[in-house]
Design a protein around this motif. Structure first.
Motif, short mmCIF file in Angstrom:
data_model
loop_
_atom_site.label_atom_id
_atom_site.label_comp_id
_atom_site.label_asym_id
_atom_site.label_seq_id
_atom_site.Cartn_x
_atom_site.Cartn_y
_atom_site.Cartn_z
N VAL A 203 76.27 66.71 68.15
CA VAL A 203 76.15 67.52 66.94
C VAL A 203 74.89 68.37 67.08
CG1 VAL A 203 75.73 67.48 64.45
CG2 VAL A 203 77.33 65.86 65.47
N VAL A 204 75.04 69.67 66.81
CA VAL A 204 73.92 70.61 66.88
C VAL A 204 73.64 71.13 65.48
CG1 VAL A 204 73.09 72.79 67.85
CG2 VAL A 204 74.57 71.31 69.22
N LEU A 205 72.39 71.02 65.06
CA LEU A 205 71.97 71.55 63.77
C LEU A 205 70.96 72.67 64.01
CD1 LEU A 205 71.25 68.19 61.88
CD2 LEU A 205 73.41 69.42 62.04
N LEU A 206 71.24 73.83 63.48
CA LEU A 206 70.31 74.95 63.66
C LEU A 206 70.04 75.60 62.31
CD1 LEU A 206 69.95 77.39 66.52
CD2 LEU A 206 70.13 78.35 64.21
N SER A 207 68.75 75.80 62.00
CA SER A 207 68.37 76.41 60.74
C SER A 207 67.46 77.61 61.01
CB SER A 207 67.64 75.39 59.85
OG SER A 207 67.25 75.98 58.62
N TYR A 208 67.74 78.69 60.29
CA TYR A 208 66.95 79.92 60.44
C TYR A 208 66.68 80.47 59.05
CZ TYR A 208 65.74 84.64 62.13
OH TYR A 208 65.10 85.85 62.41
N ASN A 209 65.43 80.78 58.77
CA ASN A 209 65.12 81.32 57.45
C ASN A 209 63.96 82.31 57.55
OD1 ASN A 209 62.42 79.95 56.53
ND2 ASN A 209 63.63 78.27 57.37
N GLY A 210 63.82 83.11 56.52
CA GLY A 210 62.75 84.11 56.51
C GLY A 210 62.44 84.60 55.11
N ALA A 211 61.29 85.25 55.00
CA ALA A 211 60.85 85.80 53.72
C ALA A 211 59.93 86.99 53.96
CB ALA A 211 60.12 84.73 52.91
N GLY A 212 59.85 87.87 52.98
CA GLY A 212 58.94 89.02 53.06
C GLY A 212 57.69 88.74 52.25
N TYR A 213 56.54 89.03 52.84
CA TYR A 213 55.26 88.81 52.15
C TYR A 213 54.57 90.14 51.87
CZ TYR A 213 55.35 83.76 53.03
OH TYR A 213 55.68 82.43 53.03
N GLU A 214 53.64 90.14 50.91
CA GLU A 214 52.79 91.29 50.59
C GLU A 214 53.63 92.54 50.29
OE1 GLU A 214 50.31 91.60 54.01
OE2 GLU A 214 49.13 89.83 53.50
N GLY A 215 54.66 92.34 49.47
CA GLY A 215 55.48 93.46 49.05
C GLY A 215 56.67 93.76 49.94
N ALA A 216 56.79 93.10 51.07
CA ALA A 216 57.91 93.34 51.97
C ALA A 216 59.18 92.71 51.40
CB ALA A 216 57.62 92.76 53.35
N ASP A 217 60.31 93.37 51.66
CA ASP A 217 61.59 92.85 51.20
C ASP A 217 61.97 91.60 52.00
OD1 ASP A 217 61.87 94.91 49.36
OD2 ASP A 217 62.94 96.19 50.80
N ALA A 218 62.73 90.72 51.35
CA ALA A 218 63.25 89.56 52.06
C ALA A 218 64.30 90.03 53.07
CB ALA A 218 63.89 88.59 51.06
N PRO A 219 64.46 89.33 54.18
CA PRO A 219 65.47 89.73 55.15
C PRO A 219 66.87 89.66 54.55
CG PRO A 219 64.69 87.52 55.60
CD PRO A 219 63.79 88.07 54.55
N SER A 220 67.77 90.44 55.06
CA SER A 220 69.14 90.44 54.52
C SER A 220 69.86 89.15 54.89
CB SER A 220 69.92 91.64 55.06
OG SER A 220 70.17 91.47 56.45
N GLU A 221 70.82 88.78 54.06
CA GLU A 221 71.62 87.57 54.34
C GLU A 221 72.33 87.72 55.69
OE1 GLU A 221 75.72 85.58 52.74
OE2 GLU A 221 74.32 86.29 51.22
N LYS A 222 72.84 88.91 55.97
CA LYS A 222 73.59 89.14 57.22
C LYS A 222 72.70 88.93 58.44
CE LYS A 222 76.57 92.50 59.56
NZ LYS A 222 75.98 92.26 60.89
N SER A 223 71.46 89.46 58.40
CA SER A 223 70.59 89.34 59.57
C SER A 223 70.22 87.88 59.84
CB SER A 223 69.32 90.17 59.38
OG SER A 223 68.51 89.64 58.34
N ILE A 224 70.02 87.12 58.77
CA ILE A 224 69.69 85.71 58.93
C ILE A 224 70.92 84.92 59.41
CG2 ILE A 224 69.02 83.61 57.69
CD1 ILE A 224 66.70 85.46 58.20
N ARG A 225 72.07 85.20 58.82
CA ARG A 225 73.30 84.50 59.21
C ARG A 225 73.68 84.80 60.65
NH1 ARG A 225 76.67 86.83 55.99
NH2 ARG A 225 77.43 88.29 57.57
N ASP A 226 73.69 86.07 61.02
CA ASP A 226 74.07 86.45 62.38
C ASP A 226 73.09 85.88 63.40
OD1 ASP A 226 76.14 87.81 61.24
OD2 ASP A 226 75.35 89.82 61.63
N GLY A 227 71.80 85.89 63.06
CA GLY A 227 70.81 85.33 63.98
C GLY A 227 71.02 83.84 64.19
#
Length: 244
Positions: A203-227
């Motif tokens: 079983v392989v578990l992989l988690s990827y997440n991100g956030a924008g700081y100092e006024g930057a936008d949060a990453p798109s759902e698609k970019s996180i999902r595809d990555g």
């Protein structure tokens, strides 16, 4: 008449013998009906012992994979650079394991400063769990499938998750699902994508997440999902490569 008395006694005594023999014969016949004579009892014992012997030596499908890859090397440097551009440790931080042959994990994280556009934070981690075949527990593949379902349920039950969606991840091992959701942490909106995959008895578990700081936008759902999906494909391929 006096001579006939002893003779009569002898006749009665002899007549009684067949009756005793018949009684013994009936007893023997009755035993036979319940399992037979001595030899029949052995056959009955042997027959009743056979299922136990079969059960104790029950065969199961051999586990497909005997090895796990080097966890922090399961994802290429190119993938790490793409998903975590400014990783603090490009080689990854390995999770301590008491049994590296059965389980292991590695993670990467970093904050990319984009000047006036703010900063982008990324976190990536991957874990592997390998299951052996066991006559009482089932084959490694069956055990992995059971734990795949449990791990997927855990991700789907993430506390505080918003807009949670689950979808099949095609082309990733024997079975895989991607769970995407949003989570508010430290006054920032994080986007997550977790891939739960199974390849054979691993079983392989992989988690990827991100956030924008100092006024930057949060990453798109698609970019996180595809990555996450692309990285999961690479991790699954690493399992097969480790067992060539």
């Amino acid at each position: 008449m006096q001579r006939s008395a002893p003779r009569l006694s002898r006749i009665l005594a002899c007549a009684a013998v067949p009756v005793m023999l018949v009684a013994v014969g009936c007893s023997s016949g009755s035993d036979s009906g319940d399992g037979g004579s001595g030899s029949g009892d052995k056959a009955g014992s042997s027959a009743s012992a056979t299922p136990k012997a079969t059960q104790s030596t029950k065969s199961v499908e051999p586990a497909k994979f005997a090895e796990l890859p080097q966890v922090c090397s399961s994802l290429s440097a190119k993938t790490i650079e793409s998903l975590v551009p400014k990783a603090k440790n490009k080689k990854g931080t390995e999770t301590p394991s008491s049994d590296a042959g059965s389980r292991g994990g590695c993670s990467w994280n970093g904050l990319e400063d984009k000047g006036t556009k703010g900063s982008q934070y990324r976190w990536l981690d991957v874990s592997f769990y390998r299951y052996e075949s066991d006559a009482t527990l089932g084959s490694g593949q069956e055990r992995a499938a059971d734990n795949y379902a449990k791990e997927l349920a855990k991700v789907q039950a993430t506390e505080g998750a918003k807009k949670l969606r689950t979808a099949p991840a095609s082309g990733v091992g024997d079975q895989a699902d991607t769970v995407t959701y949003e989570l508010r942490k430290a006054n920032e909106d994080f986007r997550y994508a977790s891939v739960v995959a199974r390849t054979g008895n691993v079983v392989v578990l992989l988690s990827y997440n991100g956030a924008g700081y100092e006024g930057a936008d949060a990453p798109s759902e698609k970019s996180i999902r595809d990555g996450a999906v692309n990285a999961a494909k690479e991790a699954v391929a690493a399992v097969a490569a480790a067992n060539k």
